[in-house]
Design a protein around this motif. Structure first.
Motif, PDB file in Angstrom:
ATOM      1  N   LEU A 152      -0.718   6.176 -12.525  1.00 15.46           N
ATOM      2  CA  LEU A 152      -0.317   6.491 -11.349  1.00 15.46           C
ATOM      3  C   LEU A 152      -0.877   5.769 -10.287  1.00 15.46           C
ATOM      4  N   SER A 153      -2.348   5.403  -9.894  1.00 19.67           N
ATOM      5  CA  SER A 153      -2.530   4.672  -9.121  1.00 19.67           C
ATOM      6  C   SER A 153      -2.636   3.197  -9.545  1.00 19.67           C
ATOM      7  N   ALA A 154      -2.276   2.719 -10.134  1.00 17.00           N
ATOM      8  CA  ALA A 154      -2.203   1.264 -11.378  1.00 17.00           C
ATOM      9  C   ALA A 154      -0.500   1.169 -10.551  1.00 17.00           C
ATOM     10  N   SER A 155       0.227   1.996 -11.111  1.00 20.74           N
ATOM     11  CA  SER A 155       1.680   0.999 -10.417  1.00 20.74           C
ATOM     12  C   SER A 155       1.423   1.394  -8.960  1.00 20.74           C
ATOM     13  N   LEU A 156       1.251   1.507  -7.786  1.00 21.43           N
ATOM     14  CA  LEU A 156       1.497   2.178  -6.782  1.00 21.43           C
ATOM     15  C   LEU A 156       0.110   0.842  -6.274  1.00 21.43           C
ATOM     16  N   LYS A 157      -0.210  -0.221  -6.980  1.00 18.63           N
ATOM     17  CA  LYS A 157      -0.858  -0.639  -6.460  1.00 18.63           C
ATOM     18  C   LYS A 157      -0.271  -2.133  -6.017  1.00 18.63           C
ATOM     19  N   PRO A 158      -0.264  -3.358  -5.306  1.00 20.80           N
ATOM     20  CA  PRO A 158       0.583  -4.754  -5.827  1.00 20.80           C
ATOM     21  C   PRO A 158      -0.285  -5.404  -6.633  1.00 20.80           C
ATOM     22  N   GLN A 201      -3.929  -6.174  -7.500  1.00 22.75           N
ATOM     23  CA  GLN A 201      -5.576  -5.498  -7.158  1.00 22.75           C
ATOM     24  C   GLN A 201      -4.920  -4.333  -8.406  1.00 22.75           C
ATOM     25  N   VAL A 202      -3.910  -4.327  -9.073  1.00 19.67           N
ATOM     26  CA  VAL A 202      -3.945  -3.841 -10.644  1.00 19.67           C
ATOM     27  C   VAL A 202      -4.560  -3.658 -11.478  1.00 19.67           C
ATOM     28  N   PHE A 203      -5.954  -4.677 -11.588  1.00 22.15           N
ATOM     29  CA  PHE A 203      -6.838  -4.661 -12.781  1.00 22.15           C
ATOM     30  C   PHE A 203      -8.163  -3.909 -12.454  1.00 22.15           C
ATOM     31  N   ASP A 204      -8.301  -3.427 -10.702  1.00 20.58           N
ATOM     32  CA  ASP A 204      -9.478  -3.647 -10.210  1.00 20.58           C
ATOM     33  C   ASP A 204     -10.410  -2.542 -10.737  1.00 20.58           C
ATOM     34  N   ASN A 205     -11.470  -1.895 -10.266  1.00 19.19           N
ATOM     35  CA  ASN A 205     -12.685  -1.203 -10.389  1.00 19.19           C
ATOM     36  C   ASN A 205     -12.054   0.256  -9.595  1.00 19.19           C
ATOM     37  N   ALA A 206     -11.017   0.248  -8.336  1.00 19.72           N
ATOM     38  CA  ALA A 206     -10.500   1.105  -7.771  1.00 19.72           C
ATOM     39  C   ALA A 206     -10.229   2.297  -8.449  1.00 19.72           C
ATOM     40  N   LEU A 207     -10.112   3.514  -7.844  1.00 17.76           N
ATOM     41  CA  LEU A 207     -10.009   4.137  -9.060  1.00 17.76           C
ATOM     42  C   LEU A 207      -7.687   4.697  -7.980  1.00 17.76           C
ATOM     43  N   LEU A 208      -8.144   4.801  -6.641  1.00 18.58           N
ATOM     44  CA  LEU A 208      -7.079   4.905  -5.055  1.00 18.58           C
ATOM     45  C   LEU A 208      -7.227   3.437  -4.738  1.00 18.58           C
ATOM     46  N   PRO A 209      -5.918   3.327  -4.855  1.00 16.39           N
ATOM     47  CA  PRO A 209      -5.252   1.877  -4.301  1.00 16.39           C
ATOM     48  C   PRO A 209      -5.411   1.757  -3.169  1.00 16.39           C
ATOM     49  N   HIS A 210      -6.321   0.596  -2.499  1.00 17.99           N
ATOM     50  CA  HIS A 210      -6.447  -0.253  -1.246  1.00 17.99           C
ATOM     51  C   HIS A 210      -5.757  -0.476  -0.583  1.00 17.99           C
ATOM     52  N   THR A 211      -4.088  -0.969  -1.060  1.00 17.39           N
ATOM     53  CA  THR A 211      -2.957  -0.865  -0.081  1.00 17.39           C
ATOM     54  C   THR A 211      -1.801   0.919  -0.967  1.00 17.39           C
ATOM     55  N   TRP A 212      -0.726   0.682  -0.643  1.00 18.46           N
ATOM     56  CA  TRP A 212      -0.196   1.157  -1.434  1.00 18.46           C
ATOM     57  C   TRP A 212       1.159   0.313  -1.458  1.00 18.46           C
ATOM     58  N   ALA A 213       1.115   0.598  -2.876  1.00 19.10           N
ATOM     59  CA  ALA A 213       2.732  -0.638  -3.092  1.00 19.10           C
ATOM     60  C   ALA A 213       3.690   0.530  -3.413  1.00 19.10           C
ATOM     61  N   TRP A 214       4.145   0.920  -2.749  1.00 14.44           N
ATOM     62  CA  TRP A 214       5.957   2.016  -2.772  1.00 14.44           C
ATOM     63  C   TRP A 214       6.583   1.198  -3.540  1.00 14.44           C
ATOM     64  N   GLY A 215       7.198   0.382  -3.035  1.00  8.32           N
ATOM     65  CA  GLY A 215       8.068  -0.821  -3.561  1.00  8.32           C
ATOM     66  C   GLY A 215       8.143  -0.704  -4.674  1.00  8.32           C
ATOM     67  N   ASN A 216       6.574  -0.647  -5.601  1.00  6.56           N
ATOM     68  CA  ASN A 216       7.077  -1.021  -7.062  1.00  6.56           C
ATOM     69  C   ASN A 216       7.925  -0.285  -7.981  1.00  6.56           C
ATOM     70  N   TYR A 217       8.376   0.612  -6.902  1.00 12.57           N
ATOM     71  CA  TYR A 217       9.191   1.416  -7.779  1.00 12.57           C
ATOM     72  C   TYR A 217      10.520   0.948  -7.867  1.00 12.57           C
ATOM     73  N   ALA A 218      10.762   0.498  -6.523  1.00 16.60           N
ATOM     74  CA  ALA A 218      12.029   0.264  -6.205  1.00 16.60           C
ATOM     75  C   ALA A 218      12.481  -0.768  -7.070  1.00 16.60           C
ATOM     76  N   ASP A 219      11.344  -1.445  -6.780  1.00 17.98           N
ATOM     77  CA  ASP A 219      11.193  -3.401  -7.636  1.00 17.98           C
ATOM     78  C   ASP A 219      11.481  -2.490  -8.530  1.00 17.98           C
ATOM     79  N   ILE A 220      10.990  -2.222  -9.477  1.00 12.88           N
ATOM     80  CA  ILE A 220      11.512  -1.376 -11.058  1.00 12.88           C
ATOM     81  C   ILE A 220      13.611  -1.214 -10.939  1.00 12.88           C
TER      82      ILE A 220
END
Length: 274
Positions: free
Chosen positions: A27-33, A36-55
């Motif tokens: 869920l966290s990776a799906s909301l990352k730019p 940043q998808v494969f970084d070690n942060a559990l929570l996104p530094h930048t929330w990319a809600w547009g990923n769901y619109a893109d799909i």
């Protein structure tokens, strides 16, 4: 006693975190730019809600979702109905060779799916249905050995005197099954329904074999197409693929929570009878 209770809660909490972590990461990776998808942060530094619109713009997700719903419901309903009919027959009727025939049914569980994959495909191909959605669910019209075994155990636990009394009152065999056995074994039927719904919803192998038209894709098959498209070296957009994975997972979670009470009742009842 208190120390044991604390230890139990600690272990249960650790197990819960362990099982939830993959979904939380997804869920966290799906909301990352993308970067940043494969970084070690559990929570996104930048929330990319547009990923769901893109799909939704990149693929006909709504059509794939409806296909998955239709195929999964058809598969779950047919296998639950047919398996319960066969299971009731094995549990209620007394006839020569019943145990041997039931053992033969169970023996089919020992056959790997790869053994029958080609013959089954040839059968559907000869019927002109190889590239339709029919093979994804119609095989369940003949029941499933696992669900027949599961439901037979429940039917055997019902008092036979109830059926005999109904027969004296003139009830038919169908009435015995539909009006007595089915209501009393509702938790087991819901367990079979949820199991098959989950298996059909997440199935990728059969859609890969039978579906060629993108308009007929189910969600897992469409997600595979997205993975092939956006997971290539020249156009890596894993955030889109992961957003599709979340869309595929969430409906199953909703179904489980809606059927949780019946599902757990069916499992615990089966354990008591085992």
């Amino acid at each position: 006693m208190t120390a044991r209770r604390v230890l139990r809660w600690v272990l249960l909490t650790a197990a819960t975190v362990l099982f939830l972590y993959p979904f939380v990461w997804l869920l966290s990776a799906s909301l990352k730019p993308g970067g940043q998808v494969f970084d070690n942060a559990l929570l996104p530094h930048t929330w990319a809600w547009g990923n769901y619109a893109d799909i939704w713009r990149a693929a006909p997700v709504a059509a794939w979702l409806l296909n998955s719903v239709a195929v999964s419901l058809a598969a779950a309903v047919t296998v639950t109905l047919t398996s319960s009919l066969v299971a009731f027959g094995f549990a209620y009727f007394r006839f020569p060779g019943r145990n041997a025939l039931f053992g033969l049914v169970l023996a089919t569980m020992m056959l790997p799916g790869a053994v029958t994959m080609i013959p089954v495909y040839l059968i559907w191909n000869s019927a002109g249905l190889a590239h339709t959605q029919v093979p994804l669910w119609a095989g369940n019209l003949f029941g499933s050995a696992f669900y027949i075994f599961l439901l037979r155990q429940f039917f055997l636990g019902l008092p036979r005197e109830v059926f005999e009394a109904a027969r004296v009152d003139g009830a038919s065999h169908w009435t015995l099954f539909w009006r007595i056995a089915v209501p009393l074994c509702r938790p087991a039927l819901i367990v079979s329904f949820v199991f098959e719904l989950k298996a059909s919803w997440s199935d990728l192998l059969k859609p890969l074999i039978y579906l060629r038209d993108p308009a007929l894709y189910t969600l897992p098959r469409g997600l595979k197409a997205l993975s092939d498209q956006f997971g290539q070296a020249g156009e890596q957009r894993w955030e889109i693929v992961l957003a599709g994975s979340v869309l595929t997972t969430v409906p199953l979670l909703i179904v489980f929570f809606l059927a949780q009470r019946y599902f757990l009742a069916g499992i615990t009842t089966d354990n008591r009878r085992g």
